[in-house]
Scaffold this motif. Sequence first.
Motif, PDB file in Angstrom:
ATOM      1  N   VAL A 199      -7.141  -1.581   2.890  1.00 37.01           N
ATOM      2  CA  VAL A 199      -8.025  -0.636   2.228  1.00 37.01           C
ATOM      3  C   VAL A 199      -9.447  -1.076   2.528  1.00 37.01           C
ATOM      4  O   VAL A 199      -9.816  -2.222   2.279  1.00 37.01           O
ATOM      5  CB  VAL A 199      -7.767  -0.611   0.709  1.00 37.01           C
TER       6      VAL A 199
ATOM      7  N   VAL B 176      -7.541   4.071   3.089  1.00 40.17           N
ATOM      8  CA  VAL B 176      -6.437   3.303   3.670  1.00 40.17           C
ATOM      9  C   VAL B 176      -6.494   3.413   5.183  1.00 40.17           C
ATOM     10  O   VAL B 176      -6.626   4.508   5.727  1.00 40.17           O
ATOM     11  CB  VAL B 176      -5.074   3.802   3.145  1.00 40.17           C
TER      12      VAL B 176
ATOM     13  N   ILE C  22       0.829  -1.208   0.000  1.00 42.16           N
ATOM     14  CA  ILE C  22       0.000   0.000   0.000  1.00 42.16           C
ATOM     15  C   ILE C  22       0.863   1.258   0.000  1.00 42.16           C
ATOM     16  O   ILE C  22       0.577   2.216  -0.716  1.00 42.16           O
ATOM     17  CB  ILE C  22      -0.991  -0.037   1.175  1.00 42.16           C
TER      18      ILE C  22
END
Length: 94
Positions: free
Chosen positions: A80, A86, A11
């Motif tokens: 997510v 996030v 991420i």
Amino acid sequence: MLTLTENASAIVNEITHQPGLAETAGLRITTEDSPEPAFAVSAAEQGEPGDQVVEQGGATIYLDASAAELLDDKVLDAAVDPSGKVEFALGVQA
């Protein structure tokens, strides 16, 4: 030193490897002035003087001195949510 899960690394890479961002881009974690430990996370073109740099799985995290001390024995995870937001979570290293 703070470590990252595979999810967190992926991420962070997705956030910081956007077109037009510097190769030094990463997430910067700083402490917030509050009674309980609290952290702010933001995208950064580069670290600030005195930041600790954590690089793992191609992801770069910059920690201010206070965050580096507080997160020294932690693991950063990320996911997510269904709306695309996030979410970061901290755990203790095994």
